[in-house]
Design an enzyme around this catalytic site. Structure first.
Site, PDB file in Angstrom:
ATOM      1  N   GLU A   5     -29.876  27.754  17.572  1.00 33.65           N
ATOM      2  CA  GLU A   5     -28.472  27.375  17.813  1.00 33.65           C
ATOM      3  C   GLU A   5     -27.670  27.570  16.520  1.00 33.65           C
ATOM      4  O   GLU A   5     -28.171  27.305  15.426  1.00 33.65           O
ATOM      5  CB  GLU A   5     -28.447  25.880  18.198  1.00 33.65           C
ATOM      6  CG  GLU A   5     -27.065  25.256  18.315  1.00 33.65           C
ATOM      7  CD  GLU A   5     -27.118  23.723  18.488  1.00 33.65           C
ATOM      8  OE1 GLU A   5     -28.013  23.067  17.912  1.00 33.65           O
ATOM      9  OE2 GLU A   5     -26.246  23.206  19.205  1.00 33.65           O
TER      10      GLU A   5
ATOM     11  N   ASN B 110     -19.806  26.306  21.692  1.00 34.74           N
ATOM     12  CA  ASN B 110     -21.104  26.449  21.035  1.00 34.74           C
ATOM     13  C   ASN B 110     -21.898  27.384  21.952  1.00 34.74           C
ATOM     14  O   ASN B 110     -22.374  26.957  23.004  1.00 34.74           O
ATOM     15  CB  ASN B 110     -21.749  25.066  20.896  1.00 34.74           C
ATOM     16  CG  ASN B 110     -23.064  25.110  20.147  1.00 34.74           C
ATOM     17  OD1 ASN B 110     -23.671  26.167  19.976  1.00 34.74           O
ATOM     18  ND2 ASN B 110     -23.521  23.951  19.709  1.00 34.74           N
TER      19      ASN B 110
ATOM     20  N   LYS C 270     -22.656  26.062  25.573  1.00 35.29           N
ATOM     21  CA  LYS C 270     -23.347  24.769  25.658  1.00 35.29           C
ATOM     22  C   LYS C 270     -22.567  23.755  26.497  1.00 35.29           C
ATOM     23  O   LYS C 270     -21.379  23.497  26.234  1.00 35.29           O
ATOM     24  CB  LYS C 270     -23.559  24.233  24.243  1.00 35.29           C
ATOM     25  CG  LYS C 270     -24.365  22.947  24.142  1.00 35.29           C
ATOM     26  CD  LYS C 270     -24.628  22.608  22.670  1.00 35.29           C
ATOM     27  CE  LYS C 270     -25.452  21.377  22.456  1.00 35.29           C
ATOM     28  NZ  LYS C 270     -25.710  21.132  21.005  1.00 35.29           N
TER      29      LYS C 270
ATOM     30  N   GLU D 165     -19.847  17.455  17.381  1.00 33.08           N
ATOM     31  CA  GLU D 165     -19.755  18.570  18.348  1.00 33.08           C
ATOM     32  C   GLU D 165     -18.620  18.337  19.347  1.00 33.08           C
ATOM     33  O   GLU D 165     -17.952  19.285  19.755  1.00 33.08           O
ATOM     34  CB  GLU D 165     -21.072  18.754  19.093  1.00 33.08           C
ATOM     35  CG  GLU D 165     -22.145  19.384  18.224  1.00 33.08           C
ATOM     36  CD  GLU D 165     -23.308  19.903  19.046  1.00 33.08           C
ATOM     37  OE1 GLU D 165     -23.112  20.753  19.916  1.00 33.08           O
ATOM     38  OE2 GLU D 165     -24.433  19.430  18.791  1.00 33.08           O
TER      39      GLU D 165
ATOM     40  N   CYS E  92     -29.949  23.376  22.587  1.00 38.48           N
ATOM     41  CA  CYS E  92     -30.260  22.107  21.949  1.00 38.48           C
ATOM     42  C   CYS E  92     -30.234  20.904  22.887  1.00 38.48           C
ATOM     43  O   CYS E  92     -31.160  20.691  23.646  1.00 38.48           O
ATOM     44  CB  CYS E  92     -29.379  21.882  20.729  1.00 38.48           C
ATOM     45  SG  CYS E  92     -30.053  20.564  19.691  1.00 38.48           S
TER      46      CYS E  92
ATOM     47  N   ASN F 111     -30.661  22.395  16.640  1.00 37.67           N
ATOM     48  CA  ASN F 111     -30.501  21.777  15.310  1.00 37.67           C
ATOM     49  C   ASN F 111     -30.615  20.285  15.575  1.00 37.67           C
ATOM     50  O   ASN F 111     -29.655  19.656  16.036  1.00 37.67           O
ATOM     51  CB  ASN F 111     -29.108  22.026  14.735  1.00 37.67           C
ATOM     52  CG  ASN F 111     -28.878  23.427  14.201  1.00 37.67           C
ATOM     53  OD1 ASN F 111     -28.933  23.682  13.016  1.00 37.67           O
ATOM     54  ND2 ASN F 111     -28.592  24.346  15.113  1.00 37.67           N
TER      55      ASN F 111
HETATM   56  N1  CDV Z   1     -27.433  20.037  18.169  1.00 40.10           N
HETATM   57  C1  CDV Z   1     -27.772  19.059  19.044  1.00 40.10           C
HETATM   58  O1  CDV Z   1     -27.431  19.124  20.221  1.00 40.10           O
HETATM   59  N2  CDV Z   1     -28.483  18.026  18.540  1.00 40.10           N
HETATM   60  C2  CDV Z   1     -28.865  16.887  19.343  1.00 40.10           C
HETATM   61  C3  CDV Z   1     -28.988  15.651  18.493  1.00 40.10           C
HETATM   62  C4  CDV Z   1     -27.681  15.160  18.049  1.00 40.10           C
HETATM   63  C5  CDV Z   1     -29.696  14.539  19.244  1.00 40.10           C
HETATM   64  C6  CDV Z   1     -30.172  17.117  20.071  1.00 40.10           C
HETATM   65  O2  CDV Z   1     -30.216  16.814  21.267  1.00 40.10           O
HETATM   66  O3  CDV Z   1     -31.153  17.535  19.456  1.00 40.10           O
END
Ligand code: CDV
Length: 309
Positions: free
Chosen positions: A47, A107, A124, A143, A169, A194
């Site tokens: 990501e 994103n 996303k 975000e 993510c 991330n």
């Molecule tokens: N980049 C993300 O979406 N990170 C989230 C954190 C904030 C929990 C994740 O679900 O990994």
């Protein structure tokens, strides 16, 4: 029968705020060289692969954050990566911050096929975090300030000999993500992440528990939809903020078949048999025979919890 797609999950170690896109792209190309040497057809990066994980930084003036975004894809900074992938005849997927011509912010991630064409784009949908600065958290996760929720759904594309989908993510924690793609017959889901190694609102939740939740989510998604899942981290210490690793590839039985050690740039390569998805899709998770949609109404009719009287 077997239909092999050899996939490289290409983890990036930390990217500091001061690093340029050119620096990062040269690291991505080095990983692509290694993937080629190991026979990969398709390489998957994390990501927001081109920059540090900027949503941890608060910009009071929202427009200042536009420097983290790409107004075109490809663009001169990433063109060398596209050129190298085409030269190698390798498909790729990576995430980036997308600024549209209309000024919208997403994103996003893309799939580029072996002929160098962008065949798929995903934006996303499940955006974690908050809009305003929140001093009660150990770190910011903005975000919701910098992106709007994706507007493209969860498509699945016929490419590279299979049915491939993407998520990003936080999406991997939601069963709906996998099921919507499962209902399109998805054979492989690729995703980058991330994930800060501590929970900003629960100091006691550290890396071991975060890795557990990560593996639990992607293994369940793979098993329950009988598909491969390729999950790729950006990891390590970015300007004093630590991201966990956990780059891994899960088979359609929900088993982790490869997991990368450590938090530096690195790859794992697995020949994934897309036909191995058939058994689960035709037996225990034969959706056409076993799903009972007459009982699933609340899943799309309701967002929050409604407790019984
Ligand atoms: N980049 C993300 O979406 N990170 C989230 C954190 C904030 C929990 C994740 O679900 O990994």
């Amino acid at each position: 029968m077997s239909r092999i797609l050899t996939v490289a999950a290409a983890q990036l170690g930390p990217i500091q705020k001061a690093e340029t896109r050119a620096d990062v792209v040269s690291r991505m190309i080095a990983l692509m060289d290694e993937a080629k040497a190991k026979g990969a057809d398709f390489i998957v990066y994390p990501e927001l692969a081109l920059t540090t994980f900027f949503p941890r930084w608060y910009h009071e003036d929202r427009a200042e954050a536009d420097g983290w975004f790409e107004a075109a894809m490809p663009n001169p900074d990433v063109q060398p990566l596209f050129d190298k992938a085409l030269d190698y005849g390798m498909g790729m997927s990576f995430g980036y911050a997308e600024l549209t011509p209309e000024g919208r912010h997403f994103n996003s991630s893309i799939i580029v096929d072996k002929a160098g064409a962008i065949v798929g784009k995903y934006r996303k949908i499940h955006l974690p975090g908050h809009v305003e600065y929140d001093g009660s958290r150990s770190h910011q996760h903005l975000e919701k300030r910098y992106f709007e929720p994706g507007d493209l759904g969860f498509p699945v594309w016929r490419t590279m000999g299979g049915l491939i989908g993407m998520c990003i993510c936080n999406d991997r924690r939601w069963p709906e993500t996998y099921r919507v793609m499962g209902l399109q017959g998805v054979e492989m889901i690729v995703l980058g992440f991330n994930t800060p190694s501590v929970n900003a609102q629960k100091g006691g939740e550290g890396i071991a528990q975060r890795l557990f939740h990560h593996r639990l989510s992607v293994q369940a998604g793979a098993y329950q939809n009988s598909c491969w899942v390729v999950a790729v981290a950006k990891a390590g210490d970015e300007d004093g903020n630590h991201l966990m690793g956990g780059t891994l590839i899960v088979n359609p039985d929900g088993e982790i078949v490869a997991e990368l050690e450590g938090e530096a740039d690195g790859i794992i390569v697995v020949p994934c048999d897309l036909d191995a998805t058939r058994f689960g899709k035709e037996t225990i998770f034969d959706f056409a025979r076993h799903r009972r949609i007459e009982h699933y109404g609340p899943i799309t009719a309701q967002v929050g919890v409604v407790e019984p009287e």
